[in-house]
Design a protein around this motif. Structure first.
Motif, short mmCIF file in Angstrom:
data_model
loop_
_atom_site.label_atom_id
_atom_site.label_comp_id
_atom_site.label_asym_id
_atom_site.label_seq_id
_atom_site.Cartn_x
_atom_site.Cartn_y
_atom_site.Cartn_z
N LEU A 1 0.84 -1.19 0.00
CA LEU A 1 0.00 0.00 0.00
C LEU A 1 0.88 1.24 0.00
CD1 LEU A 1 -2.73 -0.99 2.62
CD2 LEU A 1 -2.63 -1.50 0.19
N ASP A 2 0.42 2.28 -0.68
CA ASP A 2 1.20 3.50 -0.78
C ASP A 2 1.10 4.32 0.52
OD1 ASP A 2 -1.16 5.05 -0.80
OD2 ASP A 2 -1.26 5.08 -2.99
N PRO A 3 1.80 5.46 0.62
CA PRO A 3 1.78 6.24 1.86
C PRO A 3 0.42 6.83 2.24
CG PRO A 3 3.78 6.72 0.63
CD PRO A 3 2.91 5.90 -0.27
N GLN A 4 -0.56 6.70 1.35
CA GLN A 4 -1.93 7.12 1.68
C GLN A 4 -2.83 5.91 1.90
OE1 GLN A 4 -0.32 8.65 -1.23
NE2 GLN A 4 0.44 10.05 0.36
N ALA A 5 -2.22 4.73 2.10
CA ALA A 5 -2.93 3.47 2.36
C ALA A 5 -3.74 2.99 1.16
CB ALA A 5 -3.83 3.58 3.59
N GLY A 6 -3.35 3.43 -0.04
CA GLY A 6 -4.01 2.96 -1.25
C GLY A 6 -3.23 1.80 -1.87
N PHE A 7 -3.94 0.89 -2.50
CA PHE A 7 -3.30 -0.27 -3.12
C PHE A 7 -2.29 0.16 -4.17
CE2 PHE A 7 -3.24 -3.28 -6.71
CZ PHE A 7 -2.68 -4.38 -6.07
N ALA A 8 -1.08 -0.41 -4.09
CA ALA A 8 -0.04 -0.11 -5.07
C ALA A 8 0.38 -1.34 -5.86
CB ALA A 8 1.18 0.51 -4.38
N ASP A 9 0.45 -2.50 -5.19
CA ASP A 9 0.90 -3.72 -5.86
C ASP A 9 0.63 -4.92 -4.96
OD1 ASP A 9 2.01 -5.32 -7.80
OD2 ASP A 9 3.95 -4.30 -7.84
N SER A 10 0.81 -6.11 -5.50
CA SER A 10 0.72 -7.33 -4.69
C SER A 10 1.57 -8.40 -5.33
CB SER A 10 -0.73 -7.81 -4.54
OG SER A 10 -1.22 -8.29 -5.78
N TRP A 11 1.99 -9.35 -4.50
CA TRP A 11 2.82 -10.45 -4.99
C TRP A 11 2.21 -11.76 -4.53
CZ3 TRP A 11 4.85 -6.13 -2.50
CH2 TRP A 11 5.59 -5.26 -3.32
N ALA A 12 2.19 -12.73 -5.44
CA ALA A 12 1.64 -14.05 -5.12
C ALA A 12 2.58 -14.80 -4.19
CB ALA A 12 1.41 -14.84 -6.40
N TYR A 13 2.02 -15.77 -3.48
CA TYR A 13 2.84 -16.61 -2.60
C TYR A 13 3.95 -17.28 -3.42
CZ TYR A 13 4.21 -20.67 0.14
OH TYR A 13 4.93 -21.63 0.81
N GLY A 14 5.14 -17.26 -2.86
CA GLY A 14 6.28 -17.87 -3.54
C GLY A 14 7.13 -16.89 -4.32
N THR A 15 6.70 -15.62 -4.42
CA THR A 15 7.53 -14.62 -5.10
C THR A 15 8.80 -14.42 -4.30
OG1 THR A 15 5.56 -13.47 -5.93
CG2 THR A 15 7.65 -12.26 -5.97
N PRO A 16 9.98 -14.55 -4.92
CA PRO A 16 11.24 -14.41 -4.18
C PRO A 16 11.40 -13.02 -3.56
CG PRO A 16 11.61 -15.40 -6.34
CD PRO A 16 10.19 -14.88 -6.33
N ALA A 17 12.04 -12.97 -2.41
CA ALA A 17 12.28 -11.70 -1.74
C ALA A 17 13.05 -10.73 -2.63
CB ALA A 17 13.05 -11.94 -0.43
N GLU A 18 13.97 -11.26 -3.45
CA GLU A 18 14.76 -10.40 -4.34
C GLU A 18 13.87 -9.66 -5.32
OE1 GLU A 18 15.25 -13.61 -3.84
OE2 GLU A 18 17.14 -13.69 -2.71
N GLU A 19 12.85 -10.33 -5.84
CA GLU A 19 11.94 -9.70 -6.81
C GLU A 19 11.09 -8.62 -6.12
OE1 GLU A 19 8.11 -10.98 -9.54
OE2 GLU A 19 9.74 -12.42 -9.27
#
Length: 199
Positions: free
Chosen positions: A172-190
Motif C-alpha cells: 500500500l502507498d503512503p496514503q494506504a491505497g493499493f499499489a501492488d501485490s505479490w503471489a505466494y512464492g515470489t522471491p524476496a529479491e523480486e
C-alpha cells in the motif's frame, strides 16, 4: 480529379492522422505522476490491536509504505514462509527500511491474541507489527481488501481446525491505497527490486 491531386489529398489525410496521434501520445497520454495520483483499486481501513496491546488504525502509518499480509500464527507453511520473505525484504532495504512498515493481520482472532502474536511475529523481524481483533473487526478489515479466508475443520490441526486464506502480500502507498501485490512464492529479491523502484 487527376492522379497527382488524389495523391496530394491522401498524403494530407495521412499527415493529419499522424498529427492527431502525436498530440495524443505527448499531450493526452497518462504520465507516471497521473497514474500515482489516480484512485487506487482500494484503500486499507482497519482498527485493530497490535501485539503490544495498542490500538492501531491505518492513519497511524500515514506517510509510510505498508507491506501487509493476512495469515495466522498456527499456519504450517505459507505464513512463516511469507513472513521470512518479508524479513529478508526489510533487511535488504537498508536505510530505506524506515519508509516501509510490514504488518501481519491475523484472520484467526480466536487463537491469535496479542500475547500469542507477541511470541510469533518477532521470530521473523522486530519491525513487523502483528494485528488482531474481534471476529467482527477482522471481518470489517477484510472487506477493505480483496481477500478470502475461512475456518476449516481438521482433526490433526491445533484445536481441531486450520484456516484457508488468500496468500498474497499487499503493498500500500503512503496514503494506504493499493499499489501492488505479490503471489505466494515470489522471491524476496523480486519484491525488493519492485519496492526499491517505488521508494
Amino acid at each position: 480529379m487527376r492522379l497527382a491531386d488524389i495523391q496530394k489529398v491522401l498524403w494530407g489525410l495521412v499527415g493529419a492522422t499522424l498529427l492527431v496521434f502525436a498530440v495524443f501520445q505527448f499531450a493526452g497520454a497518462p504520465t507516471e505522476t497521473d497514474a500515482y495520483m489516480s484512485d487506487p483499486a482500494f484503500r486499507a481501513a482497519f482498527e485493530l490491536t497490535d501485539h503490544n496491546g495498542l490500538i492501531r488504525t491505518e492513519r497511524d502509518f500515514s506517510g509510510q509504505w505498508l507491506l501487509i499480509f493476512f495469515g495466522f500464527a498456527n499456519c504450517p507453511d505459507i505464513c512463516p514462509t511469507t513472513l521470512a520473505e518479508v524479513a529478508a525484504v526489510m533487511e535488504g532495504l537498508g536505510t530505506d527500511a524506515e519508509k516501509v512498515q510490514p504488518i501481519f493481520i491475523s484472520i484467526d482472532p480466536e487463537r491469535d491474541t496479542p500475547a500469542a502474536l507477541s511470541e510469533f511475529v518477532p521470530l521473523f523481524n522486530e519491525d513487523i507489527i502483528g494485528l488482531t481483533g474481534t471476529p467482527t473487526q477482522i471481518a470489517e478489515t477484510s472487506e477493505s481488501f480483496p481477500i478470502f479466508f475461512e475456518r476449516i475443520e481438521e482433526a490433526s490441526a491445533p484445536d481441531g481446525y486450520t484456516m484457508g486464506h488468500t496468500s498474497h502480500l499487499f503493498l500500500l502507498d503512503p496514503q494506504a491505497g493499493f499499489a501492488d501485490s505479490w503471489a505466494y512464492g515470489t522471491p524476496a529479491e523480486e519484491i525488493l527490486t519492485d519496492l526499491k523502484a517505488r521508494l
